[in-house]
Motif scaffolding. Sequence first.
Motif, mmCIF file in Angstrom:
data_model
loop_
_atom_site.group_PDB
_atom_site.id
_atom_site.type_symbol
_atom_site.label_atom_id
_atom_site.label_comp_id
_atom_site.label_asym_id
_atom_site.label_seq_id
_atom_site.Cartn_x
_atom_site.Cartn_y
_atom_site.Cartn_z
ATOM 1 N N LEU A 1 0.826 -1.205 0.000
ATOM 2 C CA LEU A 1 0.000 0.000 0.000
ATOM 3 C C LEU A 1 0.861 1.256 0.000
ATOM 4 N N ALA A 2 1.960 1.216 0.747
ATOM 5 C CA ALA A 2 2.860 2.376 0.749
ATOM 6 C C ALA A 2 3.451 2.586 -0.644
ATOM 7 N N THR A 3 3.762 1.494 -1.329
ATOM 8 C CA THR A 3 4.269 1.600 -2.702
ATOM 9 C C THR A 3 3.177 2.084 -3.648
ATOM 10 N N LEU A 4 1.973 1.553 -3.471
ATOM 11 C CA LEU A 4 0.845 1.953 -4.315
ATOM 12 C C LEU A 4 0.569 3.443 -4.174
ATOM 13 N N CYS A 5 0.695 3.975 -2.952
ATOM 14 C CA CYS A 5 0.415 5.396 -2.700
ATOM 15 C C CYS A 5 1.563 6.301 -3.130
ATOM 16 N N SER A 6 2.579 5.747 -3.770
ATOM 17 C CA SER A 6 3.679 6.576 -4.271
ATOM 18 C C SER A 6 3.894 6.369 -5.771
ATOM 19 N N ARG A 7 2.972 5.652 -6.408
ATOM 20 C CA ARG A 7 3.106 5.420 -7.848
ATOM 21 C C ARG A 7 2.965 6.721 -8.617
ATOM 22 N N LYS A 8 3.703 6.797 -9.719
ATOM 23 C CA LYS A 8 3.621 7.981 -10.570
ATOM 24 C C LYS A 8 2.358 7.919 -11.417
ATOM 25 N N ARG B 1 -0.792 14.462 -7.992
ATOM 26 C CA ARG B 1 -0.467 13.383 -7.045
ATOM 27 C C ARG B 1 -1.277 13.469 -5.755
ATOM 28 N N ARG B 2 -2.253 14.362 -5.709
ATOM 29 C CA ARG B 2 -3.048 14.472 -4.480
ATOM 30 C C ARG B 2 -3.917 13.244 -4.232
ATOM 31 N N TRP B 3 -4.150 12.475 -5.302
ATOM 32 C CA TRP B 3 -4.910 11.241 -5.127
ATOM 33 C C TRP B 3 -4.204 10.297 -4.168
ATOM 34 N N GLN B 4 -2.864 10.403 -4.087
ATOM 35 C CA GLN B 4 -2.098 9.525 -3.206
ATOM 36 C C GLN B 4 -2.497 9.735 -1.738
ATOM 37 N N ILE B 5 -2.737 10.984 -1.367
ATOM 38 C CA ILE B 5 -3.138 11.282 0.008
ATOM 39 C C ILE B 5 -4.545 10.749 0.267
ATOM 40 N N PHE B 6 -5.436 10.924 -0.715
ATOM 41 C CA PHE B 6 -6.797 10.387 -0.574
ATOM 42 C C PHE B 6 -6.775 8.862 -0.421
ATOM 43 N N LEU B 7 -5.980 8.206 -1.282
ATOM 44 C CA LEU B 7 -5.934 6.746 -1.236
ATOM 45 C C LEU B 7 -5.349 6.262 0.087
ATOM 46 N N ALA B 8 -4.323 6.930 0.579
ATOM 47 C CA ALA B 8 -3.734 6.546 1.863
ATOM 48 C C ALA B 8 -4.765 6.670 2.977
ATOM 49 N N GLY C 1 -2.721 -5.262 -8.377
ATOM 50 C CA GLY C 1 -1.407 -5.884 -8.563
ATOM 51 C C GLY C 1 -0.811 -6.496 -7.322
ATOM 52 N N TYR C 2 -1.557 -6.484 -6.207
ATOM 53 C CA TYR C 2 -1.037 -7.085 -4.984
ATOM 54 C C TYR C 2 -1.159 -8.601 -5.059
ATOM 55 N N GLN C 3 -0.067 -9.297 -4.704
ATOM 56 C CA GLN C 3 -0.083 -10.753 -4.674
ATOM 57 C C GLN C 3 -0.607 -11.206 -3.314
#
Length: 539
Positions: free
Chosen positions: A386-393, A461-468, A503-505
Amino acid sequence: MTTTDTEAPLPTTPTGDTAQTPEPPAGIEGFEGTFTWVDPHTLVVDPYNHRNPPATEGGMEVEDTTEPDAELIASVSEIGVQTPLLLRPQTDGKTLGIIFGQRRSKAALIAAQRAIAEGRTFRLVPAIIRSDLRGVDDAALTISLIENAHRKAASARDNIAAVQQLALMKIGKTRKAKHARSLGLTVEQVQAASTAAKLSDASINQVLEYDFDFVEMADLYEVESVSGALGKLHRAKRRDTKADDGQRGNWAHAMQELRDAKKDQEQRDLLTAELAEAGIPLVERQWSWVKLAARPLSDLIKADGAALSAEEHRACPGHAAFFDRNEPVAVWLCQDWTACGHQLAPGAPKDEREEESKEDAKEVRRLVIANNKAWRAARTVRQEFLATLCSRKGDASPAAWTLIMSTMTGTSYLYSHFVDSFRTDLVASFLRVPDPNEGRSKWNRVPNPFGELIAKTPPGRRWQIFLAHVAAAYEQHAMGDSAWRGGIASTTQAWLRFLKNEGYQLSDFEAETLAAAEAQEKEQTEEAAQEQAVEAATA
């Protein structure tokens, strides 16, 4: 008096103009040739080159040793060919043929074609042209044979040590990244070489057979002491390779399970040492105690009928311990309860049938404990994803936007309860920033905990904060320790399905939980449909 010399006299050294300094022998040239740069498109393979593409043998394909591997192509693409080819003029008087350096030439050709396709200039190849070999086929063949016969590959240990040296060099990140690319490695792999180098030679030979990279070698070193670690990681790598999604999901879950197992063993080793220092015997755990002189204290009481605590039993000569099957904790027992004057507790099993019934209940409890451990282990890997997902470009996926908006605008208990908790630790973790409310009580929170981060986050990239924020709500209220048990909540099912699609296993246990939830949902749907059919028939 006459003396006899027993040693030869020292030679006299001439002085002045008579002193002579021997001249070293003069060097001679070994061949006639010139150094130049050549276009790889113009080269051909000399007909007397020792290495040629193989024909099939007995209908079976044979490995083509003239083809460059991915690592060589990556190196040539990044820094060009560094070792000159050896060429000689061909019979047409115009073409140059490769005596040795065929793989480097092919790699240069591939790199050149890629550069041209991308509109970039390509690199020429350094070469030595042996004019003295024009028409001398026997010498050309012999030189080609010598070049390949005498070449000895560096050992795996040599390669690891060299990459380790590169990792330790004090050079800029950009320069180090360039070197890594030229080796067909990532910067992370270069940095991992120092840890990978600590593996034994036997382990290195084994992991090379399994095609482990430096990061995977370093991971193995971390958990190598755990029994079966190499086999478990090998299976995880095969599953990731089969998935072919560029992720290491199975590897991550295997590593977390091995880290937990290592921690468990370390705690058992520490406890073993503490028991030995205290002079308390450590005995083997038994499947059945009913026919033995030894009994766990949970089965015993004092002579007066009072409960027997571990602290009180320390003075008993039969005081001992064994390890719990699932947890690294000591279970106390008396090695000879009748001789020591203890009595069986009213609920203690008195024969094997009673103990078997009690063991069935214990087995249910052990299964719950094992599943809880598997659930918690998966949580560590999932939250790192999730931390990686919230930093995707780039932008969030359509599914992520749907989740964000439906959760934040909805009326679910999950989201409202999360907001009421005033927690920010998970949000901070997913955004990889310090928790602004760490150490503060619920009633003394920072009013705008992520204000500074919001201010400097670009609009895209503000969506990253919402998703987190939304992810924290699901992790906190849909993925608790008991979320896998009983009737699995629809929010748990929805969250696992969302992560899988992103994409999470899923771990094996998460996959089992999702499958159980989907089966429950199907059953409920079918029951509802049957009820509606009955109502319609009786209406």
